[in-house]
Design a protein around this motif. Structure first.
Motif, short mmCIF file in Angstrom:
data_model
loop_
_atom_site.label_atom_id
_atom_site.label_comp_id
_atom_site.label_asym_id
_atom_site.label_seq_id
_atom_site.Cartn_x
_atom_site.Cartn_y
_atom_site.Cartn_z
N LEU A 67 0.83 -1.21 0.00
CA LEU A 67 0.00 0.00 0.00
C LEU A 67 0.86 1.25 0.00
O LEU A 67 0.54 2.24 -0.67
N ILE A 125 1.89 2.61 -3.41
CA ILE A 125 0.90 3.15 -4.35
C ILE A 125 1.10 4.66 -4.42
O ILE A 125 1.01 5.35 -3.41
N THR A 137 -4.70 4.57 -8.04
CA THR A 137 -5.40 3.48 -7.36
C THR A 137 -4.92 2.15 -7.93
O THR A 137 -4.40 2.10 -9.05
N THR A 190 -6.15 -2.28 -7.64
CA THR A 190 -7.21 -3.17 -7.19
C THR A 190 -6.66 -4.15 -6.16
O THR A 190 -5.44 -4.39 -6.09
N TYR A 191 -7.57 -4.75 -5.40
CA TYR A 191 -7.19 -5.79 -4.46
C TYR A 191 -6.50 -6.93 -5.19
O TYR A 191 -5.50 -7.48 -4.74
N VAL A 210 -2.83 -6.13 -6.05
CA VAL A 210 -1.96 -6.29 -4.88
C VAL A 210 -1.73 -7.77 -4.63
O VAL A 210 -0.59 -8.21 -4.38
N VAL A 253 -5.96 -5.18 4.07
CA VAL A 253 -6.16 -3.75 3.80
C VAL A 253 -7.12 -3.17 4.84
O VAL A 253 -6.90 -2.10 5.40
N CYS A 267 -4.63 2.95 2.37
CA CYS A 267 -5.57 1.89 2.04
C CYS A 267 -6.75 2.43 1.21
O CYS A 267 -7.41 1.66 0.52
N VAL A 318 -7.04 1.58 -2.67
CA VAL A 318 -7.31 0.23 -3.17
C VAL A 318 -8.81 0.13 -3.45
O VAL A 318 -9.64 0.48 -2.62
#
Length: 177
Positions: A87, A90, A95, A97-98, A101, A123, A134, A137
């Protein structure tokens, strides 16, 4: 011993905690039981590190991209620490996405895939909101979900960072901004 202070922000009161040397937490006012996560006594008392953190927050909420010039010490499992590290990478105003990651971590571990839901859980348990971003995300379908501070705050934080919000939506089961 942990120390805390309250910071008045454009997204509501934030509680900052420190062990005196490191930032150990940054929570929104509606996040319950954060003190129990610290596994230590928490006392409201000034600590010099609070000056650096509040200056950083002032700059952030003014729309600037401040550098973190204070140490962070979140507490969690090895997996959560790995996710929180991702995180922090970033970039401001971006942004991921889950799933992205999860794939980064899977690649590093020599695995073909990893659960985006497991990443989502990590997250969601981030103890240092905003500074460990966080809010950057999002769901693969553009869903603005999974933020402990609430979807309305997530939208505000992304707007502060001037993220193009046209591809995102608030899921019907969430609080509307």
């Amino acid at each position: 011993m942990q120390y805390k202070m309250t910071y008045k922000s454009p997204v509501g009161d934030l509680t900052i905690t420190t062990d005196g040397q490191n930032v150990t937490g940054l929570w929104f006012e509606n996040q319950q039981n954060y003190e129990s996560l610290l596994n230590d006594t928490v006392k409201e008392q000034y600590q010099p590190i609070f000056d650096k953190v509040t200056h950083w927050l002032d700059e952030y909420f003014s729309g600037n991209k401040p550098a973190i010039n204070f140490p962070l010490k979140p507490t969690g499992t090895d997996f959560r620490m790995t996710v929180w590290s991702k995180l922090q990478a970033i970039p401001y105003g971006k942004t991921v996405t889950y799933g992205e990651v999860a794939q980064q971590i899977a690649n590093e571990r020599g695995q073909t895939k990893m659960s985006a839901q497991a990443v989502g859980g990590a997250v969601g348990s981030n103890p240092i909101s905003i500074i460990i971003p966080c809010h950057r995300v999002v769901g693969a379908n553009g869903s603005l979900t999974g933020f402990g501070g609430g979807i309305e705050r997530k939208v505000k934080l992304l707007n502060i960072e001037e993220v193009n919000m046209s591809a995102f939506h608030v899921p019907s089961h969430s609080t509307k901004p």
